[in-house]
Design a protein around this motif. Structure first.
Motif, PDB file in Angstrom:
ATOM      1  N   VAL A 297      22.484  35.896   9.922  1.00  0.00           N
ATOM      2  CA  VAL A 297      21.958  34.660  10.497  1.00  0.00           C
ATOM      3  C   VAL A 297      20.467  34.575  10.190  1.00  0.00           C
ATOM      4  CG1 VAL A 297      21.629  33.318  12.596  1.00  0.00           C
ATOM      5  CG2 VAL A 297      23.682  34.741  12.342  1.00  0.00           C
ATOM      6  N   LEU A 298      20.086  33.520   9.483  1.00  0.00           N
ATOM      7  CA  LEU A 298      18.676  33.245   9.180  1.00  0.00           C
ATOM      8  C   LEU A 298      18.189  32.265  10.241  1.00  0.00           C
ATOM      9  CD1 LEU A 298      18.930  32.692   5.311  1.00  0.00           C
ATOM     10  CD2 LEU A 298      18.732  34.852   6.579  1.00  0.00           C
ATOM     11  N   THR A 299      17.348  32.730  11.146  1.00  0.00           N
ATOM     12  CA  THR A 299      17.122  31.972  12.371  1.00  0.00           C
ATOM     13  C   THR A 299      16.096  30.862  12.262  1.00  0.00           C
ATOM     14  OG1 THR A 299      15.608  33.720  13.056  1.00  0.00           O
ATOM     15  CG2 THR A 299      17.863  33.790  13.916  1.00  0.00           C
ATOM     16  N   GLY A 300      15.165  30.927  11.324  1.00  0.00           N
ATOM     17  CA  GLY A 300      14.149  29.884  11.269  1.00  0.00           C
ATOM     18  C   GLY A 300      13.342  29.886   9.996  1.00  0.00           C
ATOM     19  N   GLY A 301      12.672  28.759   9.760  1.00  0.00           N
ATOM     20  CA  GLY A 301      11.880  28.607   8.541  1.00  0.00           C
ATOM     21  C   GLY A 301      10.483  28.080   8.775  1.00  0.00           C
ATOM     22  N   ASN A 302       9.967  28.230   9.995  1.00  0.00           N
ATOM     23  CA  ASN A 302       8.630  27.708  10.304  1.00  0.00           C
ATOM     24  C   ASN A 302       7.576  28.764  10.010  1.00  0.00           C
ATOM     25  OD1 ASN A 302       9.546  25.142  11.291  1.00  0.00           O
ATOM     26  ND2 ASN A 302      10.325  26.223  13.076  1.00  0.00           N
ATOM     27  N   VAL A 303       7.312  28.941   8.730  1.00  0.00           N
ATOM     28  CA  VAL A 303       6.405  29.989   8.277  1.00  0.00           C
ATOM     29  C   VAL A 303       5.088  29.378   7.818  1.00  0.00           C
ATOM     30  CG1 VAL A 303       7.423  29.919   5.949  1.00  0.00           C
ATOM     31  CG2 VAL A 303       6.175  31.962   6.693  1.00  0.00           C
ATOM     32  N   ASP A 304       3.998  30.076   8.083  1.00  0.00           N
ATOM     33  CA  ASP A 304       2.690  29.643   7.621  1.00  0.00           C
ATOM     34  C   ASP A 304       2.691  29.557   6.094  1.00  0.00           C
ATOM     35  OD1 ASP A 304      -0.357  29.363   8.217  1.00  0.00           O
ATOM     36  OD2 ASP A 304      -0.215  30.845   6.611  1.00  0.00           O
ATOM     37  N   PRO A 305       2.267  28.438   5.508  1.00  0.00           N
ATOM     38  CA  PRO A 305       2.333  28.274   4.052  1.00  0.00           C
ATOM     39  C   PRO A 305       1.590  29.357   3.278  1.00  0.00           C
ATOM     40  CG  PRO A 305       1.940  26.163   5.105  1.00  0.00           C
ATOM     41  CD  PRO A 305       1.825  27.202   6.181  1.00  0.00           C
ATOM     42  N   ALA A 306       0.448  29.786   3.796  1.00  0.00           N
ATOM     43  CA  ALA A 306      -0.322  30.818   3.095  1.00  0.00           C
ATOM     44  C   ALA A 306       0.436  32.147   3.095  1.00  0.00           C
ATOM     45  CB  ALA A 306      -1.688  30.990   3.753  1.00  0.00           C
ATOM     46  N   LEU A 307       1.049  32.477   4.224  1.00  0.00           N
ATOM     47  CA  LEU A 307       1.835  33.712   4.291  1.00  0.00           C
ATOM     48  C   LEU A 307       3.038  33.623   3.352  1.00  0.00           C
ATOM     49  CD1 LEU A 307       2.584  36.448   5.530  1.00  0.00           C
ATOM     50  CD2 LEU A 307       3.721  35.206   7.400  1.00  0.00           C
ATOM     51  N   LEU A 308       3.703  32.480   3.336  1.00  0.00           N
ATOM     52  CA  LEU A 308       4.854  32.319   2.455  1.00  0.00           C
ATOM     53  C   LEU A 308       4.460  32.506   0.991  1.00  0.00           C
ATOM     54  CD1 LEU A 308       7.846  31.544   2.067  1.00  0.00           C
ATOM     55  CD2 LEU A 308       7.094  29.159   1.925  1.00  0.00           C
ATOM     56  N   ALA A 309       3.352  31.907   0.596  1.00  0.00           N
ATOM     57  CA  ALA A 309       2.889  32.040  -0.788  1.00  0.00           C
ATOM     58  C   ALA A 309       2.642  33.503  -1.133  1.00  0.00           C
ATOM     59  CB  ALA A 309       1.617  31.215  -0.992  1.00  0.00           C
ATOM     60  N   ASP A 310       2.071  34.244  -0.202  1.00  0.00           N
ATOM     61  CA  ASP A 310       1.810  35.681  -0.394  1.00  0.00           C
ATOM     62  C   ASP A 310       3.109  36.442  -0.605  1.00  0.00           C
ATOM     63  OD1 ASP A 310      -0.784  36.365  -0.475  1.00  0.00           O
ATOM     64  OD2 ASP A 310      -0.902  37.109   1.588  1.00  0.00           O
ATOM     65  N   LEU A 311       4.104  36.163   0.251  1.00  0.00           N
ATOM     66  CA  LEU A 311       5.333  36.932   0.242  1.00  0.00           C
ATOM     67  C   LEU A 311       6.211  36.591  -0.959  1.00  0.00           C
ATOM     68  CD1 LEU A 311       6.207  36.875   4.049  1.00  0.00           C
ATOM     69  CD2 LEU A 311       4.956  38.604   2.748  1.00  0.00           C
ATOM     70  N   VAL A 312       6.184  35.344  -1.378  1.00  0.00           N
ATOM     71  CA  VAL A 312       6.979  34.955  -2.547  1.00  0.00           C
ATOM     72  C   VAL A 312       6.396  35.575  -3.813  1.00  0.00           C
ATOM     73  CG1 VAL A 312       7.674  33.011  -3.988  1.00  0.00           C
ATOM     74  CG2 VAL A 312       7.808  32.835  -1.505  1.00  0.00           C
ATOM     75  N   ALA A 313       5.069  35.687  -3.848  1.00  0.00           N
ATOM     76  CA  ALA A 313       4.406  36.241  -5.038  1.00  0.00           C
ATOM     77  C   ALA A 313       4.521  37.751  -5.127  1.00  0.00           C
ATOM     78  CB  ALA A 313       2.947  35.845  -5.033  1.00  0.00           C
ATOM     79  N   ALA A 314       4.801  38.400  -3.996  1.00  0.00           N
ATOM     80  CA  ALA A 314       4.826  39.873  -3.967  1.00  0.00           C
ATOM     81  C   ALA A 314       5.930  40.458  -4.828  1.00  0.00           C
ATOM     82  CB  ALA A 314       4.981  40.334  -2.530  1.00  0.00           C
TER      83      ALA A 314
END
Length: 314
Positions: A297-314
């Motif tokens: 279960v993926l519970t939510g998608g309200n992530v800070d855009p800057a954090l998301l950019a960091d994690l996708v690039a990792a």
């Protein structure tokens, strides 16, 4: 203590049908036995809309016009604000300082009044507002209405994948895991329901091991990036999990962050750290889990855009 019965979850499904999205099960291309339940696709970006909508639907008509109040790090607040707006009633959300600004901004955008307080005072402040205004206090998880609403996820999983063998569900306050475990164990007892929580906020693991609530200090739980899972269990949710959960595993911060990136890159899903812990368990802790057809279960998608950019690039 009375536990929520399956009939309450079935009733909740009828109450929320007009407002809540029935999310699909999605296959993954990296794991032939893993399906994703993307609650990040809900109108407010999280599963919390289910419980909030059900709670509003069950309000005493005599108190309805006085509105609702809650305390939330973001997702439950957004959900209750959305449900209250749909019902045409006022809503106040007490938010702990340090909550992601993206979530706070969304609560305000939905028309709710936001009160920012120190994390340890969130419940006290919500209780004060309820006492002074007559608004109904709708807790994020410690309420049978909320548990029943969240449990509708379990009904949908079983409808779409009747042969599911394992359901992985994040654990914060325990409302979601209580509801999902209730639905799944009532209708398919052989299916294992496993809770997942951050290693840095593992109070549910400790509480289940001890057979009583083992609270963690706020300063400790605030170390995790999974901000939606920093809240501890209640007596009500612990009672459900002791009776109906098959086990619990923990995941590290590195595993959570890696799961967010993997879901964005390979599943094309924007998922916040709290929403990614179940997928992280399947990705990095398979030896600690039962084998077989698994739903995370993926519970939510309200992530800070800057954090998301960091994690996708990792």
């Amino acid at each position: 203590m009375d536990l929520v019965p399956i009939d309450d979850i079935r009733a909740a499904a009828a109450d929320i049908a007009a407002t809540v999205l029935r999310t699909p099960l999605l296959r993954t291309r990296w794991d032939d036995e893993l399906w994703l339940k993307p609650e990040n696709l809900q109108p407010v970006g999280s599963f919390k809309l289910r419980g909030a909508t059900h709670a509003v639907a069950r309000l005493d008509p005599a108190r309805r016009e006085r509105g609702v109040v809650t305390h939330s790090s973001g997702n439950h607040g957004q959900a209750l604000a959305y449900a209250a707006r749909a019902a045409g009633i006022p809503c106040t959300v007490v938010v702990p300082e340090g909550a992601p600004e993206v979530k706070v901004a969304q609560i305000r955008a939905l028309g709710a009044t936001v009160l920012l307080v120190p994390p340890a005072r969130r419940l006290v402040e919500a209780q004060r507002v309820a006492a002074e205004t007559g608004a109904e206090l709708v807790p994020p998880f410690d309420d049978p209405r909320i548990i029943a609403g969240q449990g509708t996820i379990g009904l949908e999983i079983l409808d779409d994948l009747p042969g599911v063998e394992v359901v992985l569900v994040p654990v914060g306050g325990g409302g979601l895991s209580s509801g999902v475990a209730t639905a799944v164990k009532a209708l398919r007892p052989a299916t294992a329901v496993i809770g997942v929580e951050p290693l840095l906020a593992a109070d549910a693991r400790d509480s289940l091991a001890a057979g009583r609530l083992v609270p963690w200090d706020v300063a400790d739980t605030y170390r995790t990036c999974a901000d939606g899972l920093r809240t501890g269990l209640s007596e009500l949710t612990l009672a459900h999990l002791r009776e109906r959960l098959d086990g619990i595993v923990t995941v590290t911060e590195e595993e959570i962050r890696a799961a967010v990136g993997r879901l964005a890159r390979d599943a094309r899903l924007v998922v916040e750290p709290s929403g990614a812990v179940a997928a992280a368990a399947r990705l990095f802790r398979p030896d600690e889990l039962p084998a077989g057809r698994t739903v995370a279960v993926l519970t939510g998608g309200n992530v800070d855009p800057a954090l998301l950019a960091d994690l996708v690039a990792a």
